[in-house]
Design an enzyme around this catalytic site. Sequence first.
Site, PDB file in Angstrom:
ATOM      1  N   GLY A  39      -9.427  34.340 -22.315  1.00 43.52           N
ATOM      2  CA  GLY A  39      -9.800  33.361 -21.306  1.00 43.52           C
ATOM      3  C   GLY A  39      -9.406  33.859 -19.945  1.00 43.52           C
ATOM      4  O   GLY A  39      -8.969  35.007 -19.781  1.00 43.52           O
ATOM      5  N   MET A  41      -6.897  33.120 -18.075  1.00 41.99           N
ATOM      6  CA  MET A  41      -5.472  33.339 -17.825  1.00 41.99           C
ATOM      7  C   MET A  41      -4.776  34.153 -18.893  1.00 41.99           C
ATOM      8  O   MET A  41      -3.658  34.605 -18.682  1.00 41.99           O
ATOM      9  CB  MET A  41      -4.745  32.006 -17.666  1.00 41.99           C
ATOM     10  CG  MET A  41      -4.958  31.331 -16.332  1.00 41.99           C
ATOM     11  SD  MET A  41      -3.952  29.833 -16.189  1.00 41.99           S
ATOM     12  CE  MET A  41      -2.296  30.548 -16.226  1.00 41.99           C
ATOM     13  N   ASP A 156      -7.432  19.877 -19.228  1.00 35.37           N
ATOM     14  CA  ASP A 156      -8.558  20.748 -19.578  1.00 35.37           C
ATOM     15  C   ASP A 156      -9.022  20.501 -21.006  1.00 35.37           C
ATOM     16  O   ASP A 156      -9.190  21.434 -21.785  1.00 35.37           O
ATOM     17  CB  ASP A 156      -8.178  22.217 -19.381  1.00 35.37           C
ATOM     18  CG  ASP A 156      -9.398  23.119 -19.216  1.00 35.37           C
ATOM     19  OD1 ASP A 156     -10.497  22.588 -18.901  1.00 35.37           O
ATOM     20  OD2 ASP A 156      -9.282  24.344 -19.404  1.00 35.37           O
TER      21      ASP A 156
END
Length: 519
Positions: A39, A41, A156
């Site tokens: 992803g 991060m 999220d």
Amino acid sequence: MRERVISGDGDHQAATRAERASGRLIAGRYLLHDVLGRGGMGTVWRAHDQLLDRPVAAKELHILTHGDEEHRVRMRRAIREARAVARVPHPHVVGVHDLVEYEDRLWIVMELVEGPSLAQRITESGPLTPQHTAALGLQLLDALEAVHAAGTLHRDVKPANVLLRRDGNAVLTDFGIAALDDGEFLTTTGELVGSLEFMAPERVMGSEVGPASDLWSLGATLATVCGGQSPFRRPARPATLHAVAYEQPLLSERLGPLRPIVEALLGKSPEERPPAAVVRSALRHVAAGEVDAGPLPSATMRVGRPSVSFTDADTVTSGRGVIPAGETVPTSRHTTSLKPAHQPSSRPRGPKRLLWTMAGVVVLAAGVGGGLFLTGVLPPKEAPKTTTTSQVIQSTAGWQGITEVSVQRGDRVSVSASGEWTVDHRSKPMTGPAGYGAAIDRSLDFAKNCKVKSTSPFGTLLGRLVGAKDFPVHVVGRGMAFKASGDGTLQLRINDGDGTCLEDNRGTVTVQVSVTPQP
């Protein structure tokens, strides 16, 4: 966490790093195997805990443990992620085992969930039934309530962040942008963090967020999982931003009895959304296969759309990158059955309908033009047409108008920005449209007279309307949405003054601007 796609050389480099890292021992304890996912991060590895002899998932954060202020902010965010999850022991929240620093990187060691994400599941096998979706929704609702009770917001919730165990149960994971109530607000650099199509309107508009924001994201997730498509996804980021802030969701007929629950959860204002207890009761009805899910706040009784204006008081915070609403709209709750009331048709049936049709033809032939009058139907109004344009904003110039679009009173405008620039190419790094972090901005205090907006960092993307009357300057950052309170031209620029202040600037930012006329 906002996902991003790695392509070209970046993809090759990531694969090469993965090959090198496989078989590596982290912190003398965790042996890495294969990559489970990537992803924006971090990279998640399948690993083995050599000390306790158990499989684990090791998340390698794409940030160094040392560096400038921006790195330190991201490090604090990552540490909060681990702490937020670790303090929520729950069967439907991923378990966190350890937090280690190794070779200048931070690693979060979590339980290994042997199963796909909900996003993968519906991509491979298609949408779920309303009954199955409601059952998973109950598990996620329980997980979110535990998260909220711990003083945490997930921020999220989306199908990609829900994993499925082998027994089919759901696990809420990836608290990469969770913020603790007792901690520092995490988006002080102006970054709009998260997946736009699953972000609650108040987050997009820069207003206060809370547990109701996570419930909105849960509603969007249920709609996507059961309907097969995101209710707010649009081809471009500005259009998606606009849809979340102002438009009603596009919901599939597949939702069936789940539809009223989703509609209630997706209320534009947090006050419109039902509390968790009411949602739980309704989901239980659907999960049990019942047609009527029970009472919920009516999805048809909506408050006015949230709106912002360039004439509002100048209360924008640079961390938001979005202009807040200038007025609050009074709201009220209404309760109604989820089963739509039967509306008798105004059209005559059988022979009478035929007679009315013939009468309409006769009247039209007589030149009266009353066919529409007889049936009570008028031609539908065309939906407002959205105009979208892309333009490059130079760091070496002052105010630059968006020449391809005109803004009129009542228009709804969305802006997103990407790219890098610097206000001192000789000594300062590049930064994005959100501007520099606090440390670098303070190092430029000697030139603070160059700032166009003194309360915002150097390098921030600014915006204003220029028309018959004066409009204040606002922070645009990486994105914003607003309702125009007057006619004018949208102008954008870097937060660095004119003349000699601009001479040592370098770089550009590309903006996408969408304007939808008021219907």
